[in-house]
Design a protein around this motif. Structure first.
Motif, mmCIF file in Angstrom:
data_model
loop_
_atom_site.group_PDB
_atom_site.id
_atom_site.type_symbol
_atom_site.label_atom_id
_atom_site.label_comp_id
_atom_site.label_asym_id
_atom_site.label_seq_id
_atom_site.Cartn_x
_atom_site.Cartn_y
_atom_site.Cartn_z
ATOM 1 N N ASP A 17 -69.292 75.753 -22.260
ATOM 2 C CA ASP A 17 -70.129 75.412 -21.105
ATOM 3 C C ASP A 17 -70.816 76.651 -20.531
ATOM 4 O O ASP A 17 -71.991 76.583 -20.134
ATOM 5 N N TYR A 18 -70.096 77.767 -20.457
ATOM 6 C CA TYR A 18 -70.713 78.966 -19.886
ATOM 7 C C TYR A 18 -71.825 79.483 -20.787
ATOM 8 O O TYR A 18 -72.867 79.932 -20.303
ATOM 9 N N VAL A 40 -58.741 80.609 -12.205
ATOM 10 C CA VAL A 40 -58.028 79.531 -12.897
ATOM 11 C C VAL A 40 -57.133 78.850 -11.873
ATOM 12 O O VAL A 40 -56.267 79.482 -11.263
ATOM 13 N N LEU A 80 -59.011 73.608 -22.434
ATOM 14 C CA LEU A 80 -59.969 73.759 -21.336
ATOM 15 C C LEU A 80 -60.707 75.087 -21.415
ATOM 16 O O LEU A 80 -61.907 75.155 -21.098
ATOM 17 N N HIS A 81 -60.012 76.129 -21.853
ATOM 18 C CA HIS A 81 -60.665 77.431 -21.976
ATOM 19 C C HIS A 81 -61.734 77.406 -23.050
ATOM 20 O O HIS A 81 -62.826 77.959 -22.874
ATOM 21 N N LEU A 111 -54.434 74.124 -21.294
ATOM 22 C CA LEU A 111 -55.208 75.281 -20.844
ATOM 23 C C LEU A 111 -56.019 75.872 -21.995
ATOM 24 O O LEU A 111 -57.160 76.298 -21.804
ATOM 25 N N MET A 152 -62.007 77.465 -13.746
ATOM 26 C CA MET A 152 -61.379 76.601 -14.744
ATOM 27 C C MET A 152 -60.205 75.915 -14.051
ATOM 28 O O MET A 152 -59.370 76.584 -13.436
ATOM 29 N N GLN A 188 -63.483 74.851 -23.933
ATOM 30 C CA GLN A 188 -64.625 74.103 -23.395
ATOM 31 C C GLN A 188 -65.349 74.925 -22.339
ATOM 32 O O GLN A 188 -66.583 74.869 -22.243
ATOM 33 N N TYR A 189 -64.599 75.686 -21.540
ATOM 34 C CA TYR A 189 -65.225 76.525 -20.506
ATOM 35 C C TYR A 189 -66.187 77.517 -21.151
ATOM 36 O O TYR A 189 -67.303 77.718 -20.669
ATOM 37 N N ARG A 190 -65.766 78.129 -22.249
ATOM 38 C CA ARG A 190 -66.616 79.109 -22.922
ATOM 39 C C ARG A 190 -67.874 78.453 -23.488
ATOM 40 O O ARG A 190 -68.966 79.022 -23.429
ATOM 41 N N ASP A 244 -65.548 84.056 -20.190
ATOM 42 C CA ASP A 244 -64.228 83.657 -19.698
ATOM 43 C C ASP A 244 -64.261 83.408 -18.191
ATOM 44 O O ASP A 244 -65.034 84.045 -17.464
ATOM 45 N N PRO A 245 -63.411 82.521 -17.684
ATOM 46 C CA PRO A 245 -63.388 82.273 -16.241
ATOM 47 C C PRO A 245 -62.786 83.437 -15.472
ATOM 48 O O PRO A 245 -61.974 84.202 -16.001
#
Length: 678
Positions: free
Chosen positions: A323-324, A347, A316-317, A313, A296, A319-321, A343-344
């Motif tokens: 996407d994953y 970071v 972005l977190h 942040l 991330m 969106q990261y979840r 979770d990433p």
């Protein structure tokens, strides 16, 4: 006695593994073949010693080797059922073991056993992976190495890859090794020394070629405004961001963190191409199994405010979840293991550095080290060509491999305080050191804060390496030093979960003998010091949203009125009431606040050794060396209180067994009726 071939293998492995240019921690594997007498037939039998699953080359010992019969291992080729069922070959390795077999064989065992060479190295050097992940890696391999090194297209580690490499060696008699597309290198030789030399030649030749022929700015031009902050500023910014980042990455389960502002990271994040390259993720299986499919990356410059960065942040977190989850859903099949969390693990904060996360500090630190390796790989690949890692499908097939799931299932059960981070004040000796030692033994990471930095570091070293404990200097009466100690804890381990206010001292004087300076010293160290520590820690605990524990080491004197003890007892009563006040205030954040009231702890106590013991002994009219016995005899249980007894109580308060207890004072005094709580 170790077989000579195995002894040479261990020595070679340790040398290769000691240099991070050759391979990553716990990455790669090495092997040697030799003969021993079969105790059943009395005849010589060819054996292979190979690094077992989960081991590390740099620290490899004989216990980390798997030992297999070469004839039986190669006979497995006759029953190999093909790619679709090649996972069945790993349990089949158990039927080729010699004797008790040593360590569990890894997935790469076939590569070593099927290749017709006495010694084999499989390594993950940055320079080799750079060639392996270049878009034109096959052409580069031929150009750089000629006939000495052969290109092997990407194939997931397993029995078929072993067959492929064996066939390539047979078809290329002048070759000393190969570049494994998207993965790493393999080298072989007739002797251990020859094999080591071949491995190093491949690594060094690739590195020299990249250095001589690579573009000077492989990551593109500098990105305006994304340069590194000055050291003090970036570490202060990292400490300010860390609690919230830990809260985000612990959405699925609590994580321990590690922070680095290594120049490799800062330079990468200051370059224009870093968003594109970071989005491509890592390639070598050893990398992305620890770093996850991609990091991330904060897309704001370091000149943005802390508040702006924290808000971004969070976005972005989220969106990261998403996407994953989409990555998992796109490639999961009916028999895939369940998603392990979205979770990433990495970071990246431009201008500041990198946070990496795992189930313990070592795992978190190694994940960060692997991402630095990945940056080096990207630099090499982009210098010569274009970075082209393996596809997300192939990454998924390894990340959610049934064999990887089986490896995870074999991990030992976490200790009770695993993933928890503790700060203990006054912890270089006595009660504080006993508390820190017990918390670390139960799985916590521990920061030992003490007025004496050297003693704090010595105590940390006794408890364990820096993945377990670190020592910092802190005068708890100094607001800046207290904040620095909390920041150090956050940067060392990613956050804070347990705070033990233990720092203290005592002056045994009557009312008329007590000076204003005496009074102020006692109250500054314990009342004010506890307040400063609790306030600084509470900011972290609240931002993390993971709850936590604040524990005060108070005293039976907080409720018991003894002679010639006015300043000490009054400040202990202050601490005792701070427990109640903070329990009421911090409860809404899931933070428990409790206290412990010990009786006089004589043995191992810095306070008693500093003169307090002699003065208390004089008050009670007993020899100083018998003070502990005197205290014991006045208790209901007739037992002396030791530092370990207090440490036991701290552990219980932090354990899940007392998850619903706050505002409590636990007597650890062997029963002093006059100090009973009412």
């Amino acid at each position: 006695m170790t077989n000579p071939a195995a002894a040479a293998l261990i020595a070679r492995s340790n040398r290769l593994g000691a240099d991070p240019r050759n391979t990553n921690y716990a990455g790669g594997n090495t092997s040697a073949k030799g003969t021993e007498t079969d105790p059943v037939t009395g005849e010589d039998v060819e054996l292979m010693w190979v690094k077992g699953s989960g081991g590390d080359l740099g620290t490899l010992t004989e216990a980390g080797l798997a030992v297999l019969r070469v004839d039986r291992l190669r006979a497995l080729a006759g029953v190999y059922p093909g790619l679709e069922r090649e996972d069945e070959m790993v349990p089949a390795f158990d039927y080729t073991l010699h004797g008790k077999g040593g360590a569990a064989p890894s997935i790469d065992t076939a590569m070593h056993g099927l290749v017709d060479a006495a010694h084999v190295d499989h390594l993950h050097p940055d320079s080799g992976i750079a060639i392996a992940t270049a878009a034109d890696g096959e052409e580069l391999t031929a150009k750089i190495f000629g006939e000495k090194v052969v290109w092997v297209p990407w194939r997931r580690p397993g029995f078929q890859l072993g067959l492929d490499i064996a066939a390539i060696k047979e078809a290329n008699p002048s070759a000393i090794g190969c570049i494994l597309g998207g993965h790493g290198i393999t080298a072989w030789g007739d002797t251990s020394d020859e094999t080591e030399a071949n491995s190093l030649w491949i690594i060094d030749t690739a590195a020299r070629y990249i250095e001589a022929n690579g573009r000077p700015t492989p990551f593109g031009p500098a990105l305006d405004g994304f340069g590194a902050l000055p050291e003090d500023e970036r570490r202060a910014r990292a400490a300010a961001l860390a609690p919230t980042i830990r809260a985000l990455v612990s959405t699925d389960r609590p994580q321990v963190g590690s922070f680095t502002d290594d120049a490799v990271v800062l330079d990468f994040l200051a370059s224009a191409e870093h968003p594109r390259l970071a989005a491509l993720g890592t390639s070598c299986p050893d990398h992305f199994l620890r770093t996850k499919v991609k990091p991330m990356v904060l897309d704001l410059p370091p000149t943005a405010s802390v508040e702006e960065q924290l808000a971004r942040l969070g976005e972005l977190h989220e969106q990261y979840r998403v996407d994953y989850q989409a990555y998992y859903d796109a490639y999961a099949t009916a028999d895939s293991p369940a998603i392990r969390g979205a979770d990433p693990a990495i970071v990246l904060i431009p201008g500041v550095g990198m946070f990496s996360y795992g189930t313990n500090k070592q795992t978190a630190r190694v994940a960060g080290e692997f991402y630095i390796n990945a940056i080096n790989v990207m630099r090499g690949a982009e210098s010569l060509s274009t970075y082209a890692p393996i596809s997300d499908l192939e990454k998924f097939r390894i990340e959610y491999w049934a064999l990887e799931e089986a490896k995870l299932s074999r991990l030992p059960k976490p200790k009770p305080l695993a993933t928890r981070i503790a700060l203990v004040t006054g912890a270089a000796s006595g009660i504080g050191k006993a508390i820190a030692t017990r918390l670390a033994a139960e799985g916590a990471c521990v920061v030992i804060a003490d007025l004496d930095l050297a003693r704090a570091q010595e105590a940390a070293a006794e408890i364990g390496g820096t993945d377990v404990a670190v020592g910092v200097q802190a005068n708890v009466t100094d607001e800046d030093q207290v904040q620095a100690a909390v920041d150090a804890a956050v940067l060392a381990f990613g956050g804070l979960d347990i705070v033990v206010n233990n720092a203290g001292l005592s002056l045994s004087k009557s009312l008329l003998e007590t000076t204003v300076a005496d009074w102020d010293l006692q109250h500054n160290v314990m009342a004010k010091g506890s307040f400063l520590v609790s306030r600084a820690a509470a900011r972290v605990l609240i931002d993390q949203k993971l709850g936590g524990d604040v524990i005060y080491i108070s005293s039976k004197n907080s409720v018991f009125a003894g002679p010639n003890n006015i300043a000490y007892s009054a400040t202990k009563a202050d601490q005792a009431h701070q427990v109640r006040l903070l329990a009421a205030e911090l409860g809404e954040h899931g933070v428990k606040v409790n206290g412990i009231n010990p009786d006089g702890v004589v043995r191992g106590s810095g306070i008693f050794a500093g003169g307090w013991g002699a003065k208390r002994a004089a008050v009670y009219g007993v020899p100083e060396e018998e003070l502990g016995k005197y205290y014991a005899q006045r208790t209901l249980l007739k037992r002396e209180v030791l530092p370990e007894n207090v440490a036991n109580a701290v552990f219980v308060l932090c354990s899940s067994d007392l998850s619903h207890t706050t505002g409590l004072h636990i007597p650890v005094d062997a029963g002093v009726a006059a100090a009973f709580l009412r």
